[in-house]
Design a protein around this motif. Structure first.
Motif, PDB file in Angstrom:
ATOM      1  N   VAL A  90       0.851  -1.193   0.000  1.00 24.29           N
ATOM      2  CA  VAL A  90       0.000   0.000   0.000  1.00 24.29           C
ATOM      3  C   VAL A  90       0.884   1.240   0.000  1.00 24.29           C
ATOM      4  O   VAL A  90       1.887   1.302   0.710  1.00 24.29           O
ATOM      5  CB  VAL A  90      -0.919   0.007   1.241  1.00 24.29           C
ATOM      6  N   LYS A  91       0.507   2.228  -0.783  1.00 24.12           N
ATOM      7  CA  LYS A  91       1.265   3.479  -0.812  1.00 24.12           C
ATOM      8  C   LYS A  91       0.914   4.305   0.409  1.00 24.12           C
ATOM      9  O   LYS A  91      -0.249   4.658   0.630  1.00 24.12           O
ATOM     10  CB  LYS A  91       0.942   4.255  -2.091  1.00 24.12           C
ATOM     11  N   LEU A  92       1.922   4.599   1.208  1.00 25.17           N
ATOM     12  CA  LEU A  92       1.761   5.428   2.398  1.00 25.17           C
ATOM     13  C   LEU A  92       2.664   6.641   2.244  1.00 25.17           C
ATOM     14  O   LEU A  92       3.871   6.562   2.477  1.00 25.17           O
ATOM     15  CB  LEU A  92       2.134   4.654   3.665  1.00 25.17           C
ATOM     16  N   GLY A  93       2.095   7.739   1.809  1.00 28.26           N
ATOM     17  CA  GLY A  93       2.917   8.925   1.586  1.00 28.26           C
ATOM     18  C   GLY A  93       3.866   8.701   0.429  1.00 28.26           C
ATOM     19  O   GLY A  93       3.451   8.386  -0.686  1.00 28.26           O
ATOM     20  N   ASP A  94       5.169   8.809   0.707  1.00 26.92           N
ATOM     21  CA  ASP A  94       6.186   8.673  -0.339  1.00 26.92           C
ATOM     22  C   ASP A  94       6.726   7.258  -0.456  1.00 26.92           C
ATOM     23  O   ASP A  94       7.672   7.027  -1.214  1.00 26.92           O
ATOM     24  CB  ASP A  94       7.360   9.635  -0.053  1.00 26.92           C
ATOM     25  N   THR A 134       6.554  -7.938   7.638  1.00 27.79           N
ATOM     26  CA  THR A 134       7.978  -8.164   7.912  1.00 27.79           C
ATOM     27  C   THR A 134       8.711  -6.830   8.054  1.00 27.79           C
ATOM     28  O   THR A 134       9.928  -6.771   7.946  1.00 27.79           O
ATOM     29  CB  THR A 134       8.634  -8.989   6.792  1.00 27.79           C
ATOM     30  N   GLU A 135       7.960  -5.778   8.278  1.00 28.71           N
ATOM     31  CA  GLU A 135       8.543  -4.460   8.528  1.00 28.71           C
ATOM     32  C   GLU A 135       7.739  -3.795   9.637  1.00 28.71           C
ATOM     33  O   GLU A 135       6.746  -4.350  10.100  1.00 28.71           O
ATOM     34  CB  GLU A 135       8.536  -3.607   7.248  1.00 28.71           C
ATOM     35  N   GLY A 136       8.159  -2.631  10.073  1.00 25.50           N
ATOM     36  CA  GLY A 136       7.482  -2.012  11.199  1.00 25.50           C
ATOM     37  C   GLY A 136       7.470  -0.505  11.126  1.00 25.50           C
ATOM     38  O   GLY A 136       8.063   0.177  11.966  1.00 25.50           O
ATOM     39  N   LYS A 137       6.811   0.027  10.115  1.00 25.80           N
ATOM     40  CA  LYS A 137       6.695   1.476  10.009  1.00 25.80           C
ATOM     41  C   LYS A 137       5.724   1.988  11.085  1.00 25.80           C
ATOM     42  O   LYS A 137       4.912   1.230  11.610  1.00 25.80           O
ATOM     43  CB  LYS A 137       6.182   1.868   8.619  1.00 25.80           C
ATOM     44  N   ASN A 138       5.809   3.272  11.370  1.00 27.75           N
ATOM     45  CA  ASN A 138       4.981   3.866  12.418  1.00 27.75           C
ATOM     46  C   ASN A 138       3.497   3.669  12.125  1.00 27.75           C
ATOM     47  O   ASN A 138       3.004   4.058  11.059  1.00 27.75           O
ATOM     48  CB  ASN A 138       5.306   5.362  12.530  1.00 27.75           C
ATOM     49  N   ARG A 139       2.785   3.011  13.069  1.00 26.21           N
ATOM     50  CA  ARG A 139       1.346   2.764  12.975  1.00 26.21           C
ATOM     51  C   ARG A 139       0.966   2.181  11.611  1.00 26.21           C
ATOM     52  O   ARG A 139      -0.052   2.525  11.002  1.00 26.21           O
ATOM     53  CB  ARG A 139       0.564   4.058  13.257  1.00 26.21           C
ATOM     54  N   VAL A 141      -0.091  -0.855  10.374  1.00 27.51           N
ATOM     55  CA  VAL A 141      -1.315  -1.608  10.100  1.00 27.51           C
ATOM     56  C   VAL A 141      -2.506  -0.661  10.002  1.00 27.51           C
ATOM     57  O   VAL A 141      -3.337  -0.757   9.088  1.00 27.51           O
ATOM     58  CB  VAL A 141      -1.554  -2.678  11.175  1.00 27.51           C
ATOM     59  N   ARG A 142      -2.618   0.271  10.913  1.00 27.42           N
ATOM     60  CA  ARG A 142      -3.736   1.223  10.900  1.00 27.42           C
ATOM     61  C   ARG A 142      -3.723   2.066   9.616  1.00 27.42           C
ATOM     62  O   ARG A 142      -4.772   2.332   9.022  1.00 27.42           O
ATOM     63  CB  ARG A 142      -3.672   2.132  12.131  1.00 27.42           C
ATOM     64  N   ARG A 143      -2.544   2.491   9.221  1.00 25.14           N
ATOM     65  CA  ARG A 143      -2.436   3.309   8.011  1.00 25.14           C
ATOM     66  C   ARG A 143      -2.760   2.490   6.765  1.00 25.14           C
ATOM     67  O   ARG A 143      -3.373   2.995   5.816  1.00 25.14           O
ATOM     68  CB  ARG A 143      -1.040   3.913   7.925  1.00 25.14           C
ATOM     69  N   MET A 144      -2.350   1.230   6.751  1.00 24.26           N
ATOM     70  CA  MET A 144      -2.624   0.371   5.598  1.00 24.26           C
ATOM     71  C   MET A 144      -4.118   0.111   5.433  1.00 24.26           C
ATOM     72  O   MET A 144      -4.664   0.234   4.334  1.00 24.26           O
ATOM     73  CB  MET A 144      -1.875  -0.957   5.751  1.00 24.26           C
ATOM     74  N   THR A 152      -9.202   0.842  11.108  1.00 24.01           N
ATOM     75  CA  THR A 152      -8.980  -0.119  12.192  1.00 24.01           C
ATOM     76  C   THR A 152      -9.713   0.325  13.455  1.00 24.01           C
ATOM     77  O   THR A 152      -9.569   1.466  13.906  1.00 24.01           O
ATOM     78  CB  THR A 152      -7.477  -0.266  12.479  1.00 24.01           C
ATOM     79  N   LEU A 153     -10.478  -0.602  14.032  1.00 19.32           N
ATOM     80  CA  LEU A 153     -11.159  -0.352  15.293  1.00 19.32           C
ATOM     81  C   LEU A 153     -10.392  -0.955  16.471  1.00 19.32           C
ATOM     82  O   LEU A 153     -10.376  -0.400  17.566  1.00 19.32           O
ATOM     83  CB  LEU A 153     -12.572  -0.951  15.256  1.00 19.32           C
ATOM     84  N   ARG A 154      -9.774  -2.099  16.226  1.00 16.74           N
ATOM     85  CA  ARG A 154      -9.062  -2.788  17.294  1.00 16.74           C
ATOM     86  C   ARG A 154      -7.889  -3.551  16.694  1.00 16.74           C
ATOM     87  O   ARG A 154      -8.022  -4.173  15.634  1.00 16.74           O
ATOM     88  CB  ARG A 154      -9.997  -3.748  18.025  1.00 16.74           C
TER      89      ARG A 154
END
Length: 243
Positions: A90-94, A134-139, A141-144, A152-154
């Motif tokens: 998923v594209k998140l910003g840049d 397999t990565e861990g960008k800031n928040r 899952v919620r952003r995706m 995301t609710l929970r």
């Protein structure tokens, strides 16, 4: 030492006192352990702690790409296109997220009540997803999920690498469990290459690949040539002196 914690909603991942949130200090009574990776305050589930700095790095550093699995309650009905987008990246910003595992699942039977409970809207259905990154960008899952139209609710993390919330039986909310762990092998020391000192001696193999002869070989050859020239001149001179 490895310690697993089932972190409740609202607990902040630090041991120092916080003005508005409970902290790990209220749940973890083992001294000198620190989180191997973080979990957002509004997320729940598995947090791995250790007193081994190398192991902490092996578990949490992005370069090691340890898979992390989450069960996610989202608002709306996931379409095939939304799932395909999550799986492909998923594209998140840049930047674009790496491909991941994403599928629809039934509501987990082991689920505990959250305090406070999530907001429900009768007109909008909710579904559960299982997502493994397999990565861990800031928040991330919620952003995706938001990017594909599924807020995301929970969010509950169930696994980090080989460590699971269900190892030895489901870990109760707010509980900890000590587990056996094989220490990670030490990383090779990363030191700057040592520049060799200049000396009169160099081993015979130096310079073979480059075509440049070592200093000691060059000197030996020059000396031998000089000696041969002197001997030749002496022989010629003695021949001229004979009648």
């Amino acid at each position: 030492m490895l310690l697993l914690l089932n972190k409740p909603y609202g607990v902040i991942c630090q041991f120092t006192k916080h003005e508005t949130h409970p902290t790990l200090k209220e749940y973890v009574k083992v001294p000198h352990v620190y989180p191997a990776g973080r979990l957002d305050t509004d997320s729940e589930g598995l947090l791995v702690l250790t007193d081994d700095g190398h192991m902490q790095n092996q578990i949490s550093h992005p370069m090691h790409k340890k898979p992390k699995t989450y069960v996610v309650q989202v608002e709306g009905s996931p379409s095939d296109a939304a799932l395909k987008s999550l799986r492909a990246g998923v594209k998140l910003g840049d930047e674009v997220t790496l491909p991941c595992h994403a599928e629809i699942i039934d509501e987990p039977k082991w689920l505990w009540e959250r305090n406070p409970p999530i907001r429900y809207r009768a007109s909008i259905p909710t579904h559960w997803l299982e997502i493994t990154l397999t990565e861990g960008k800031n928040r991330q899952v919620r952003r995706m999920t938001a990017a594909v139209g599924l807020p995301t609710l929970r969010l509950i993390r169930t696994q980090v690498g080989g460590y699971s919330l269900f190892e030895g039986g489901t870990l109760g909310l707010g509980d900890t469990r000590m587990i056996d762990a094989t220490p990670c092998p030490p990383s090779p020391a990363r030191t700057a290459p040592v520049k060799p000192r200049r000396t009169g001696y160099q081993p015979d193999f130096v310079g073979k690949k480059s075509g440049v002869l070592p200093t000691n070989v060059r000197k030996a050859r020059v000396g031998a040539a000089s000696q041969a020239n002197r001997s030749a001149r002496a022989t010629a001179s003695s021949s001229r002196k004979k009648p």
